[in-house]
Every structure is written in C-alpha cells, then in structure tokens.
Design an enzyme around this catalytic site. Structure first.
Site, short mmCIF file in Angstrom:
data_model
loop_
_atom_site.label_atom_id
_atom_site.label_comp_id
_atom_site.label_asym_id
_atom_site.label_seq_id
_atom_site.Cartn_x
_atom_site.Cartn_y
_atom_site.Cartn_z
N PRO B 67 0.89 -1.17 -0.15
CA PRO B 67 -0.14 0.05 0.14
C PRO B 67 0.86 1.33 -0.02
O PRO B 67 1.80 1.22 0.75
CB PRO B 67 -0.79 -0.04 1.38
CG PRO B 67 -0.57 -1.58 1.83
CD PRO B 67 0.68 -2.06 1.12
N PHE B 68 0.67 2.22 -0.77
CA PHE B 68 1.34 3.53 -1.13
C PHE B 68 0.53 4.73 -0.83
O PHE B 68 -0.66 4.73 -1.56
CB PHE B 68 2.03 3.31 -2.49
CG PHE B 68 3.06 4.33 -2.39
CD1 PHE B 68 4.35 3.85 -2.12
CD2 PHE B 68 3.08 5.65 -2.99
CE1 PHE B 68 5.26 4.66 -2.46
CE2 PHE B 68 4.17 6.39 -2.92
CZ PHE B 68 5.27 6.14 -2.83
N GLY B 70 1.51 8.64 0.86
CA GLY B 70 2.48 9.86 0.55
C GLY B 70 3.84 9.48 0.14
O GLY B 70 4.60 10.32 -0.49
N GLY B 71 4.17 8.16 0.61
CA GLY B 71 5.61 7.59 0.35
C GLY B 71 6.47 8.39 1.08
O GLY B 71 7.64 8.64 0.85
N GLY B 201 0.19 -1.77 6.85
CA GLY B 201 -0.51 -2.47 5.70
C GLY B 201 -0.13 -4.07 5.52
O GLY B 201 -0.33 -4.64 4.57
N THR B 202 0.04 -4.65 6.76
CA THR B 202 0.19 -6.05 6.84
C THR B 202 -1.07 -6.74 7.33
O THR B 202 -1.07 -8.07 7.11
CB THR B 202 1.44 -6.50 7.71
OG1 THR B 202 0.96 -6.17 9.18
CG2 THR B 202 2.66 -5.54 7.68
N ILE B 206 -5.78 0.04 4.35
CA ILE B 206 -6.92 1.03 5.21
C ILE B 206 -7.41 1.75 4.06
O ILE B 206 -6.90 2.58 3.25
CB ILE B 206 -6.35 1.87 6.01
CG1 ILE B 206 -5.71 1.06 7.42
CG2 ILE B 206 -6.98 2.96 6.54
CD1 ILE B 206 -4.88 1.54 8.24
N TYR B 394 13.24 13.15 20.22
CA TYR B 394 13.42 13.38 18.67
C TYR B 394 14.75 13.92 18.58
O TYR B 394 15.23 14.87 18.91
CB TYR B 394 12.50 14.30 18.08
CG TYR B 394 12.31 14.15 16.47
CD1 TYR B 394 11.34 13.34 16.24
CD2 TYR B 394 13.15 15.02 15.70
CE1 TYR B 394 11.33 13.26 14.62
CE2 TYR B 394 12.98 14.97 14.50
CZ TYR B 394 12.20 13.96 13.72
OH TYR B 394 12.04 13.88 12.38
#
Lengths: 472, 472
Positions: B67-68, B70-71, B201-202, B206, B394
């Site tokens: 599934p892709f 915005g990359g 995506g597994t 969605i 972060y």
C-alpha cells in the site's frame, strides 16, 4: 507448588467462585439445587511466577482455567465453563495483593492483579497518590479484572477509562510470560496492550498492571444541577464534552431516573426542590451530577468553566447536597439487589455507548425493546461517561418477577435490548462480553474480527485452556 | 477493473513508488544504478471497492501488495519487497481522495485513505472543522498512512496522537472487507481498532478512516520561552504534562538544538536575545515552543495557566516571534535535506519515547551511541510530545558523509542508537517499524507479541500478500 492450603476443593469454596453477580447469577444461586457449572477446584497462587507454574501444569493436564478476581462480572465472565476440557479450575488471584513499585517521577504504579479497588487506593494513598478508578464494582473488583474487562469508572471523564490508565501489563500465558508497555505511546506496530486489555482471561492471566497514577486530590467538590428534560440534558453534556469542560464525574439521569431519585428523596427536600425548579422553568427535571477532584486552584478554575457552560445550556444549580448524596450512596445499588429480589422484583442493568448522533435513537429503541419484552416496567437511563464523539447509556430496569421463569423473563428482555443496540452502539461500554454478549460480538467487530481474536488466542493458548467459552 | 490508465508500468512511475524518504532512501536514489527493489506495476484504484477487487485479483495470482500513500516513510515502510512472491505491485491510494461524510453533532468526519494532510484540512475547513494532525510529513502524507503508522502530529498534546483521533477504520483484506468502530469507547473485547492502527499495511489496506474532528480554531497563538538547560526544561514540560497545563504544541529543544536555531537566527535578534536571557540567569538556553489553538476565551484561559506554571519552573518568556518563526518554518526540515546532501552532509533523524524516569538516561545513551559510531557530529534533541507518564525524544544528526560508504555509515550509527533505546524506551514513537525497526520489535513486544501479530496476519492474509517483509 502453591501449597496444599491454597488448593480448595470443598463445595463452599468452589460455589463461591462459580458465578458472577448478574441478575441471572443471583436467580440461579437462589434455586434449591445447583444447576450451574462449578469449578472442580480453586487454586490460589501467591505471585506471578506461581500463576505461570499453575498454567504450565494445566497445559500439561489439559485443564481449563477461569481467572477469578472480585467475581463481580455481570456478563458471565467467570462462569466455570469447561468447553471441551474434562476439568476446570478457578484461578483465584486474590493473593496477588501487592503494590509492586511506584515511580513517582513518571507517575506510574505497578499493582498486582488481585488488589481490590479500596486496597489499591489505600496502598497508593501511602505515597500520596490515587488511581481514581471508581466503577460501581469498586468495593470488590480487582486491578486484573478492571484490565481484563476494559472497565470504566464513574470518574472516567476526569481520570479516563481503565485502558487509558494502563501503561503496561504482565500476563502469564500457556506459552510463557508476556510483558507489554515500554513507553507512554509508541508507533512500534499495533498497540498490543489494547489487545490484552479486554481479553477477559482468554489471551492470558493478567498478573500485574502498570498504571498511571495521580496525586491524591486535596479537594473533592460534588454538586447537582437540573436540566429541563433529556434532550436538553444530553445537549448540555455534549456541550461540556466538546468544549473540554467536563467535570471529572459527569452523570446525567433521564426524567424517569430523576423521578425515582426524587421519590427516594436523595438527600434533598423534594417538594421545595420541585417548586424551586418549576419556578425556573424546569418541570420535568433531569438531574446532572458533576464532581471535580484536584487542587483547590484547579477545581475552582474548572468548576467555573463547567458552571459557565451549564448556565448557557439552561441548567439550574441544585447544590452540593445532591452531589454529595450521590457520592455517598454510589455503591449502594448492587447491595440493594438482594433486598429487591426478596420482594419479588426483577432488577438488572445494561449499558452501551454510541456516537452523539445515535444517542437519542438508541435510548428510545432500547426502552421500547425492554417495554415490549417486559410489559409494565420502570426503565431508568443515565449517561455516566461522555466523550467528544459520543456517550454511554446505562439502563436500570425494575419489573415484577415472573416467578415461573425468572431467568427466561430477563433473558428475553436482554436479548431484545441487545438486538436494539446492534447497529447503533456497542454491545458493552464497560461490562465486557463474557458469555452473555458473545453472540453479539461478530456483528460489532465483524466475522473477521472474531477470527483475528481466535488466531491471537491460538498463538498464546494453543490448547485452549484459558477461560473456555468466553468472549469468542 | 481500475481502467488501463490506472495501471502504470513505466519506469518513472514504478521508481517513484519504490522507496520512502529516509536518508538511506535518498542515498540509494542518488546512486547511478537502481540497486533497490522496484514494484512491477503501480495500480491506482478509485475507491474502497476497487481496492478490494484489486486485492482479490492479487490473492488469486499470488501477487505481493505494498500500500502506498504519500511515500513519506522513513523506515522502509513502502519498500517494494516481494518476500516469497514473484511479483509485487505498489497500490497507490491517491485516488481515494474524498471526504465521505461529516457528522457535525458527533464531530466525526470520514475521510478516504488517500487524502493528504493539507487537502484533509481544506475539505474539513468547508465545514468549519479541523483535524489538527500536523506531523512533519503533513504536506505529502495521507490519512491512510497516518493510521497505518500510528502517526503523531506536532500538536499532539492538544489534538492527540492520530490513534486518539480515529473512531473507526475500514480495511480491504484478502479475506474481504473489515470495518471497525461503532462507539467512542467499548468493552466489547480487545480494541481491534488499535490492532489495525499501526499494522503498516500488513493486516489490510486501510481505505477509509472515521476521525474525531474539532471546530477550526479562530485563534492560534504561538510563542517561545527559554529554560536554563535541559534538565530544567524537561522538568518544566513534565510539570505541564502532569498538571494538565500543556499547550497544544509543546516542544522543548536541548541546548545543542537551541544553539543551532540561534546560529540560523530563528527570527529573533540573536545577540540581544542572548544578553536578555543571560541577564535573567539563562546562559545555556533551551528553547520551548508553546502554541494554543481555539476560541479566544479558551486560548486566553489555557495560556494563562501554562504561563503561570512555566514561570514557576524558571522559564523566561522570549516572545511571539520565536513561536511564529517555528510555526512558519516547521515543514522546511525535510525539504532542506537534499541541499545538505549536495553539501556532503549526512543528515537524518530518529526518535523514541520513554517514561519520565528514563528520559534523561535515554537521551544520554543515544547521544553517546551516535557519537561513538559517527565521531564528530552535531546531535540535536527535542521533546515534541509529552504525556503524564513520559515524553518523546527526537534526534537530528548531522555529520560529514562517508563518501565511500554513506549507507553503511548511517546504518551503523542507527543500529547503535537502536541498541541504546532497547530496554529504556520504544523503538519508535511515531515513525513506525517498517523494515528498519523490525529487528528490534521482539525486544519490545516479546517473541509472543510477534507471534500474535503473525497469527492475526495469517487470519486476514493467509497467503501473505500484504506488504511482505514489513513489521513482522
């Protein structure tokens, strides 16, 4: 391995762990003969390692295991079903009663699963802390049970639901120990804590729970308001929820529940109150209990905001007595049930939650379903948990008991209510699934959801010894 | 079934969906030859039904599906791995770009998975609403990607993490459609929404997400403070988090990040500011950005509380310019990376989260690990998400690129940082697992946790076509 004195096989001990506290359980327990399943033994491990050791033995001998905490399930969650097993034990966790650790800086306390509500608060009070989880089962239910059932306390608007408090959980499973929760939030895959919470003993025995705690509040302020009818009341609660102005306890009774409360004289002078409210345009009042807990500064600040919004919603302030009267009587409900049963009354509760745009329809539909099934009945309803997107609905039902078939009478009514709920709301907001709600689960999470739960169970409990016949 | 024009097999289209945007991805893409996996085709379905139809075909022909959205993955989440499959497609969801429905009363909007951040806000603004989810990937990333990765936006203290916003999710799976979420909260077993969110995506593709939305804020107020050092700064943020006084955006830079920000002249007169702070005892400042969004009344009320507590924590107010300068520049970071790469600089970020009592040690350990691995490097750190029980950390790292082995240079540094994180915090607070963090997942959720995820996957994706090689 737990000591012979911690394996009980006498009838009273086994009977005491055979059911929960639903109306059906009470009815069953009043019959002259025991016609419900009873565990073959009660095992009382002392700590998480002993829980694991007992599970290992039960795997070897293919014995079913029903985890048992406070025994307050109202959905058959602790019924001693054995599924395909020839033997089943009740695994009573009451000896896991320790406060394991306190991390004051992170505001996290680790409690063992068998600690009951009041004891949890007493242990935490020694550190100046509180959990703030006060469901109606508070006096008997345990930390492990709260987690296993996704419990929600009466102050959930302030302290959150139990799953919001859980930072970590430790389980014993047939495949070995399992520990989850290393950070307040994570993107390391799905949140498996939220799979363990609500697993109702089917994915493991919860032995310890790490919980977000807060300073014990120096100030507790409870008071009552009256709203002119249900619609105005629900709108007012929605307004608070959507403006971050909910009190820690926010509980709205419908007109019927308010009338019963007035008839029982809930700590206020009823006739004078009715006149007072009528003079302010509130002829069919819905009581709203609001309570804040915290420092004097915070309570004052938040109370002012809630009051400001409530006034704009047409609420009339009733005063402190109503709030305090509710607070002091709030655990009385379950205790009164036996008395009502003695009087030939069928009394039970059921609950759901829905998005705001479904709340009114859901309340109407459940009331209609119950009325159609029961005939003459008092049906009361309140909102006790509000969210930005929706609210819970909690129904209390009283009707004359059908002496010929008291269980069937309620089962038919409950089935009708569950049918009304499916499609509009959740089959349970905080009572869990157990046996009673299991037939409705796949309508809610899909057949695929049920298969996912079964697959997860097979991974941790390949021989299916954990709480047979519950949840899925 | 999607139309021939929506199946792309040309090299540029396939290359464009072959990687995400990590430093390793950028380095790979700069090499003269393509030595990373590329999908065999790009398929662009128009709606959830077409997604389901494409999956059904891929099941029949045993084709892997990535599934892709915005990359923008920085952990290899969209790498075109094929696992044991001979073929793999990139399933680009960009055509699922609709606002499906708005329930203003419940404050819920349903958005399709391919809607990007700015477009989601534009669509919602038409209804006077906002989502308030603003991660650094905002400009490109999609609603489906936010859900698949458990994204957290810069205003998470106010609007919540993405999983806090999700009320429902619709997936296409090899076993058919799956829909979750009927109420704001539920005790109907484990919360499977929290299994779908973060499943990368597994467990399914969605296709739609139901989200809690809020009125678009009429007022946005951002400003800056300076704290005397990291420890004082972290204590101040913890104080806000534990007293419910966090601003919607609360972001604390350490001394190193603050110095870089001063050196780049972040919209303030630097020398004058240094003198002003030094006169107030702040010689090694840590900048704190705080921002509130809402009605004028609410912003004023909450801002007063935050300011009161910050003052008591020794914070010195720097003013609006610092806050506004951060707000306007906040998406610039990712855009500057290519320029830095051109200059021979290795620049990358990594992130984690921990309970408060571990935050300082975790920061020290990660810095030490990175320094040991990289030698001379600028290592900056900030807290951008604070909770009652802990905070995120972060890190931004800049160092001279090892031209002989730029990928290996960073991989060794990243591995050292991950080893330092394991045991003290989560392997990812909001970047997800993908390929890069997969080796560290079992240390965090247990071997049993990984098995549970695999079992869940087998239930919905028995032939393993979904995002091979990711997460588990």
């Amino acid at each position: 391995m737990v000591g012979a004195e911690n394996v009980l096989v006498d009838a009273p001990a086994r009977l005491a762990r055979a059911t929960g506290l639903s109306y059906l359980d009470l009815v069953r327990r009043r019959r002259p003969t025991v016609d419900f399943p009873v565990p073959d033994a009660v095992v009382l491990p002392a700590d998480p390692d002993e829980v694991q050791a007992v599970l290992d033995v039960c795997v070897r001998h293919d014995v079913g295991v029903v985890p048992f905490g406070g025994g307050t399930s109202v959905v058959g969650g602790v019924a001693a079903l054995r599924g395909e097993k020839t033997s089943v034990i009740a695994l009573d966790l009451v000896r896991l009663d320790a406060l394991v650790s306190v991390d004051a800086e992170s505001r996290i306390a680790v409690l063992q699963a068998g600690v009951r509500g009041p004891e949890a608060e007493r242990l935490l009070a020694g550190h100046g802390l509180t959990l703030g989880h006060v469901p109606q089962s508070f006096e008997r239910a345990t930390i492990g049970g709260f987690a296993a059932t996704r419990s929600a306390g009466q102050a959930s608007s302030g302290y959150g639901r139990f799953e919001d408090m859980v930072t970590g959980v430790r389980l014993a499973t047939p495949r070995g120990p399992w520990k989850l929760g290393v950070a307040p939030a994570s993107a390391a895959g799905p949140d498996l804590r939220q799979l363990a919470i609500g697993s109702e003993g089917t994915l493991g025995v919860i032995t310890e729970v790490a919980l977000r705690v807060r300073p014990a509040p120096p100030v507790r302020r409870y008071e009552g308001y009256a709203l002119p009818g249900w619609t105005a009341g629900a709108e007012a609660v929605r307004d608070l929820a959507q403006h971050h102005a909910l009190a820690d306890v926010t509980r709205l009774s419908d007109v019927d529940e308010t009338e019963v409360s007035l008839a029982l004289n809930a700590g206020v002078k009823t006739a004078a109150l009715r006149r007072y409210l009528a003079a302010r345009g509130v002829r069919r009042p819905c009581f709203l209990i609001v309570g804040w807990e915290g420092t004097a500064h915070d309570v004052a600040l938040r109370r002012r905001e809630t009051a400001r919004r409530l006034k704009a919603s047409g609420a009339v302030r009733v005063g402190k007595a109503l709030g305090e009267s509710w607070r002091h009587g709030r655990f009385a409900g379950p205790r009164q049930r036996d008395t009502l049963l003695d009087m030939g009354i069928c009394v039970e509760t059921l609950e759901t939650a829905a998005y705001w745009s479904n709340v009114d329809e859901l309340r109407d539909d459940v009331r209609a379903a119950l009325t159609a099934a029961l005939g003459k009945a008092i049906i009361m309803c309140h909102i006790s948990h509000a969210y930005e997107t929706g609210a819970s609905l909690y129904f209390t039902v009283l009707t004359a008991r059908d002496e010929a078939d008291p269980a069937g009478q309620w089962q038919r009514a409950k089935a009708a209510a569950c049918e009304a709920i499916a499609g509009l709301g959740t089959i349970s907001h905080h009572h869990a699934v157990g046996v009673d709600h299991a037939p409705y689960l796949s309508a809610e999470i899909g057949a695929l959801g049920v298969e996912v739960l079964r697959a997860a169970k097979s991974a941790v409990d390949p021989t299916g010894i954990l709480n047979p016949g519950k949840l899925v």
